[in-house]
Design an enzyme around this catalytic site. Structure first.
Site, PDB file in Angstrom:
ATOM      1  N   GLN A  28       0.824  -1.213   0.000  1.00  0.00           N
ATOM      2  CA  GLN A  28       0.000   0.000   0.000  1.00  0.00           C
ATOM      3  C   GLN A  28       0.858   1.263   0.000  1.00  0.00           C
ATOM      4  O   GLN A  28       0.536   2.247  -0.654  1.00  0.00           O
ATOM      5  CB  GLN A  28      -0.926   0.015   1.221  1.00  0.00           C
ATOM      6  CG  GLN A  28      -2.125  -0.893   1.101  1.00  0.00           C
ATOM      7  CD  GLN A  28      -3.064  -0.494  -0.031  1.00  0.00           C
ATOM      8  OE1 GLN A  28      -3.298   0.674  -0.301  1.00  0.00           O
ATOM      9  NE2 GLN A  28      -3.603  -1.491  -0.704  1.00  0.00           N
ATOM     10  N   ASP A  82      -0.103  -5.067   9.910  1.00  0.00           N
ATOM     11  CA  ASP A  82      -0.931  -4.807  11.092  1.00  0.00           C
ATOM     12  C   ASP A  82      -0.320  -5.344  12.380  1.00  0.00           C
ATOM     13  O   ASP A  82      -0.415  -4.721  13.427  1.00  0.00           O
ATOM     14  CB  ASP A  82      -2.325  -5.417  10.868  1.00  0.00           C
ATOM     15  CG  ASP A  82      -2.998  -4.793   9.666  1.00  0.00           C
ATOM     16  OD1 ASP A  82      -3.278  -3.590   9.711  1.00  0.00           O
ATOM     17  OD2 ASP A  82      -3.195  -5.503   8.664  1.00  0.00           O
ATOM     18  N   GLN A  85       2.300  -2.966  13.849  1.00  0.00           N
ATOM     19  CA  GLN A  85       1.927  -1.550  14.014  1.00  0.00           C
ATOM     20  C   GLN A  85       1.997  -1.083  15.466  1.00  0.00           C
ATOM     21  O   GLN A  85       2.495   0.002  15.766  1.00  0.00           O
ATOM     22  CB  GLN A  85       0.521  -1.300  13.457  1.00  0.00           C
ATOM     23  CG  GLN A  85       0.477  -1.293  11.932  1.00  0.00           C
ATOM     24  CD  GLN A  85      -0.878  -0.940  11.359  1.00  0.00           C
ATOM     25  OE1 GLN A  85      -1.819  -0.626  12.093  1.00  0.00           O
ATOM     26  NE2 GLN A  85      -1.005  -1.007  10.044  1.00  0.00           N
ATOM     27  N   HIS A 107      -6.398   0.007   7.347  1.00  0.00           N
ATOM     28  CA  HIS A 107      -7.185  -1.103   7.907  1.00  0.00           C
ATOM     29  C   HIS A 107      -7.387  -0.773   9.387  1.00  0.00           C
ATOM     30  O   HIS A 107      -6.473  -0.255  10.046  1.00  0.00           O
ATOM     31  CB  HIS A 107      -6.406  -2.416   7.719  1.00  0.00           C
ATOM     32  CG  HIS A 107      -7.062  -3.641   8.277  1.00  0.00           C
ATOM     33  ND1 HIS A 107      -8.427  -3.861   8.227  1.00  0.00           N
ATOM     34  CD2 HIS A 107      -6.537  -4.749   8.890  1.00  0.00           C
ATOM     35  CE1 HIS A 107      -8.696  -5.028   8.780  1.00  0.00           C
ATOM     36  NE2 HIS A 107      -7.571  -5.583   9.198  1.00  0.00           N
ATOM     37  N   GLY A 133      -2.281  -3.237  -3.387  1.00  0.00           N
ATOM     38  CA  GLY A 133      -1.563  -2.005  -3.696  1.00  0.00           C
ATOM     39  C   GLY A 133      -1.257  -1.812  -5.178  1.00  0.00           C
ATOM     40  O   GLY A 133      -1.390  -0.706  -5.706  1.00  0.00           O
ATOM     41  N   GLU A 194     -12.047 -13.086   5.617  1.00  0.00           N
ATOM     42  CA  GLU A 194     -10.833 -13.907   5.767  1.00  0.00           C
ATOM     43  C   GLU A 194     -11.099 -15.188   6.550  1.00  0.00           C
ATOM     44  O   GLU A 194     -10.420 -16.190   6.358  1.00  0.00           O
ATOM     45  CB  GLU A 194      -9.748 -13.102   6.492  1.00  0.00           C
ATOM     46  CG  GLU A 194      -9.215 -11.941   5.678  1.00  0.00           C
ATOM     47  CD  GLU A 194      -8.456 -10.916   6.523  1.00  0.00           C
ATOM     48  OE1 GLU A 194      -8.035  -9.904   5.952  1.00  0.00           O
ATOM     49  OE2 GLU A 194      -8.308 -11.107   7.743  1.00  0.00           O
ATOM     50  N   GLU A 231     -11.313 -19.880 -14.881  1.00  0.00           N
ATOM     51  CA  GLU A 231     -12.757 -19.702 -15.049  1.00  0.00           C
ATOM     52  C   GLU A 231     -13.379 -19.226 -13.728  1.00  0.00           C
ATOM     53  O   GLU A 231     -14.269 -18.372 -13.718  1.00  0.00           O
ATOM     54  CB  GLU A 231     -13.420 -21.010 -15.502  1.00  0.00           C
ATOM     55  CG  GLU A 231     -14.863 -20.808 -15.913  1.00  0.00           C
ATOM     56  CD  GLU A 231     -15.638 -22.101 -16.148  1.00  0.00           C
ATOM     57  OE1 GLU A 231     -15.096 -23.187 -15.852  1.00  0.00           O
ATOM     58  OE2 GLU A 231     -16.783 -22.012 -16.609  1.00  0.00           O
ATOM     59  N   SER A 252     -24.430 -22.653 -18.648  1.00  0.00           N
ATOM     60  CA  SER A 252     -25.483 -23.479 -19.259  1.00  0.00           C
ATOM     61  C   SER A 252     -26.633 -23.690 -18.269  1.00  0.00           C
ATOM     62  O   SER A 252     -26.472 -23.513 -17.058  1.00  0.00           O
ATOM     63  CB  SER A 252     -24.903 -24.845 -19.645  1.00  0.00           C
ATOM     64  OG  SER A 252     -24.614 -25.567 -18.448  1.00  0.00           O
TER      65      SER A 252
HETATM   66  P1  NDP Z   1       3.513  -4.826   3.638  1.00  0.00           P
HETATM   67  O1  NDP Z   1       3.532  -6.237   4.097  1.00  0.00           O
HETATM   68  O2  NDP Z   1       3.667  -4.568   2.183  1.00  0.00           O
HETATM   69  O3  NDP Z   1       4.638  -4.058   4.475  1.00  0.00           O
HETATM   70  C1  NDP Z   1       4.771  -2.672   4.321  1.00  0.00           C
HETATM   71  C2  NDP Z   1       6.158  -2.248   4.708  1.00  0.00           C
HETATM   72  O4  NDP Z   1       6.353  -2.387   6.113  1.00  0.00           O
HETATM   73  C3  NDP Z   1       7.262  -2.999   4.008  1.00  0.00           C
HETATM   74  O5  NDP Z   1       8.140  -2.076   3.470  1.00  0.00           O
HETATM   75  C4  NDP Z   1       7.873  -3.774   5.146  1.00  0.00           C
HETATM   76  O6  NDP Z   1       9.240  -3.971   4.965  1.00  0.00           O
HETATM   77  C5  NDP Z   1       7.673  -2.865   6.325  1.00  0.00           C
HETATM   78  N1  NDP Z   1       7.812  -3.533   7.609  1.00  0.00           N
HETATM   79  C6  NDP Z   1       7.633  -4.852   7.906  1.00  0.00           C
HETATM   80  N2  NDP Z   1       7.884  -5.075   9.209  1.00  0.00           N
HETATM   81  C7  NDP Z   1       8.245  -3.891   9.737  1.00  0.00           C
HETATM   82  C8  NDP Z   1       8.626  -3.488  11.030  1.00  0.00           C
HETATM   83  N3  NDP Z   1       8.688  -4.351  12.043  1.00  0.00           N
HETATM   84  N4  NDP Z   1       8.942  -2.196  11.224  1.00  0.00           N
HETATM   85  C9  NDP Z   1       8.875  -1.304  10.216  1.00  0.00           C
HETATM   86  N5  NDP Z   1       8.525  -1.623   8.957  1.00  0.00           N
HETATM   87  C10 NDP Z   1       8.195  -2.911   8.726  1.00  0.00           C
HETATM   88  O7  NDP Z   1       2.161  -4.112   4.169  1.00  0.00           O
HETATM   89  P2  NDP Z   1       0.828  -3.816   3.357  1.00  0.00           P
HETATM   90  O8  NDP Z   1       1.053  -2.653   2.475  1.00  0.00           O
HETATM   91  O9  NDP Z   1       0.288  -5.077   2.781  1.00  0.00           O
HETATM   92  O10 NDP Z   1      -0.148  -3.399   4.549  1.00  0.00           O
HETATM   93  C11 NDP Z   1      -0.083  -2.112   5.135  1.00  0.00           C
HETATM   94  C12 NDP Z   1      -1.450  -1.758   5.669  1.00  0.00           C
HETATM   95  O11 NDP Z   1      -2.366  -1.681   4.577  1.00  0.00           O
HETATM   96  C13 NDP Z   1      -2.024  -2.790   6.630  1.00  0.00           C
HETATM   97  O12 NDP Z   1      -2.768  -2.119   7.601  1.00  0.00           O
HETATM   98  C14 NDP Z   1      -2.946  -3.621   5.747  1.00  0.00           C
HETATM   99  O13 NDP Z   1      -3.980  -4.262   6.452  1.00  0.00           O
HETATM  100  C15 NDP Z   1      -3.491  -2.523   4.844  1.00  0.00           C
HETATM  101  N6  NDP Z   1      -4.024  -2.976   3.572  1.00  0.00           N
HETATM  102  C16 NDP Z   1      -3.244  -3.745   2.758  1.00  0.00           C
HETATM  103  C17 NDP Z   1      -3.695  -4.113   1.515  1.00  0.00           C
HETATM  104  C18 NDP Z   1      -2.756  -4.787   0.560  1.00  0.00           C
HETATM  105  O14 NDP Z   1      -2.825  -4.495  -0.629  1.00  0.00           O
HETATM  106  N7  NDP Z   1      -1.845  -5.657   0.994  1.00  0.00           N
HETATM  107  C19 NDP Z   1      -5.062  -3.775   1.042  1.00  0.00           C
HETATM  108  C20 NDP Z   1      -5.757  -2.865   1.925  1.00  0.00           C
HETATM  109  C21 NDP Z   1      -5.262  -2.526   3.166  1.00  0.00           C
HETATM  110  P3  NDP Z   1       9.787  -5.387   4.382  1.00  0.00           P
HETATM  111  O15 NDP Z   1       9.398  -5.386   2.937  1.00  0.00           O
HETATM  112  O16 NDP Z   1      11.249  -5.310   4.617  1.00  0.00           O
HETATM  113  O17 NDP Z   1       9.122  -6.479   5.174  1.00  0.00           O
END
Ligand code: NDP
Length: 330
Positions: A28, A82, A85, A107, A133, A194, A231, A252
């Protein structure tokens, strides 16, 4: 009727003199940061020193350690996984979240379950795209967008919703429609999908695969028939596009009759009791507690089940299909 917002309801000027600090440059974070920048806004990235940091630099952003980005930013986007966070918020963000700032989520989990408790003098908002994303970005570039849910948990500034709407516009969501929701509604429904919809689907496919292969059908034919030909994904697309039931006309009469008559047999009304149980565990917080315990123990159940799933014979059948059918699994 739910309230829906479009471009004309949102005003980017609520972000014009503000810096948005995107914490986390992943699924994201990358998409939202790029869309915000292309919308003419000031965006910085907060990250740990990993591949995401390098990627953000390569993409031309100013990147800072999370604490520093949170200090510099007026609107802090918490776009890291999440489950980390709470910890990152406590250690890196909390102190920088001074009066008048805004904390934005994609989220609602950590707010819904009280894991993060922001101070009362900041706005707490959510713009939650209903899409991965990559699509948030590609649809924006194509001139459209993805729908999002918007929510305001705390309105300290008196303009929390205006800011959330401006973010929605900047990432492209008001081009198609942003639905007003709440942190609780978004979180509970997301978890419900989920924990009920996807388990029903994945379990059904898995058990069907096992049973059909045991009955003598070829694993590759079964995998292709059940989902490998795409499909099934097409049916889901048409459900969203044409209508859940209306899309039946693409199939069908034999197919429609089979689906309508067997549906209640494979999932009778009484199953609603089980569905209620799953929903109740989400609403009363027992799932959230169970997941927190699992994290504390180092994910033993999660890792075991994931490993088992990746060893399942379906994986081999899929690989064979990938080799045999041109254009699939590219
Ligand atoms: P990602 O899994 O893509 O992680 C985002 C970033 O956080 C990455 O750069 C990751 O680094 C970094 N990260 C991981 N662990 C840590 C840590 N301990 N401290 C600091 N940075 C860290 O997250 P998403 O984008 O999937 O999710 C972000 C939010 O968006 C969540 O709240 C999710 O629920 C929400 N969301 C996500 C969707 C999606 O498309 N996935 C859809 C809608 C909402 P690294 O790559 O090194 O692990």
């Amino acid at each position: 009727m739910v309230k829906v917002y479009y471009d004309q309801d949102a005003d980017l000027s609520y972000l014009k003199d503000k810096t948005s600090a995107i914490i986390g440059y992943g699924n994201q974070g990358k998409a939202q940061a790029m869309n915000m920048r292309d919308s003419g806004l000031s965006v910085i990235i907060g990250s740990i020193k990993d591949a995401s940091w390098d990627e953000a630099v390569e993409d031309g952003f100013q990147v800072y350690p999370i604490k520093e980005a949170s200090q510099k930013g007026d609107i802090i986007f918490l776009l890291i996984p999440d489950e980390v966070q709470k910890d990152v918020y406590e250690k890196e963000i909390k102190e920088a979240l001074t009066s008048g700032k805004a904390l934005n989520f994609a989220h609602g989990y950590n707010i819904r379950y009280g894991l993060i408790k922001p101070p009362e003098d900041v706005d707490v908002i959510m713009v939650a795209p209903r899409m991965i994303g990559v699509r948030v970005r590609t649809s924006f570039v194509e001139g459209t967008g993805v729908p999002s849910f918007l929510a305001v948990e705390q309105d300290a500034s008196g303009h929390a919703k205006d800011i959330a709407l401006a973010i929605s516009k900047a990432i492209g969501s008001t081009r198609v429609g942003v639905l007003e929701s709440s942190f609780a509604e978004e979180t509970e429904l997301d978890l419900f999908s989920e924990q009920f919809i996807w388990p029903v689907i994945t379990r059904t496919f898995r058990l069907s695969f096992e049973l059909l292969v045991e009955a003598g059908y070829s694993p590759e034919i079964v995998a292709l028939e059940l989902y490998g030909s795409e499909e099934a994904s097409e049916v889901f697309r048409e459900m969203a596009r044409v209508g859940f039931f209306k899309q039946m006309s693409f199939h069908s009469h034999t197919s429609q009759y089979g689906t309508l008559t067997r549906g209640p047999r494979v999932m009778p009304e009484e199953e609603k009791e089980l569905i209620k149980e799953i929903l109740e565990e989400i609403k009363d917080g027992s799932f959230s507690k169970e997941w927190e315990e699992e994290q504390k123990k180092g994910y033993p159940i999660f890792n075991r089940l994931k490993e088992e799933a990746l060893q399942h014979p379906m994986n081999q059948a899929e690989e064979n299909i990938g080799r045999l059918i041109k254009g699939l699994r590219d």
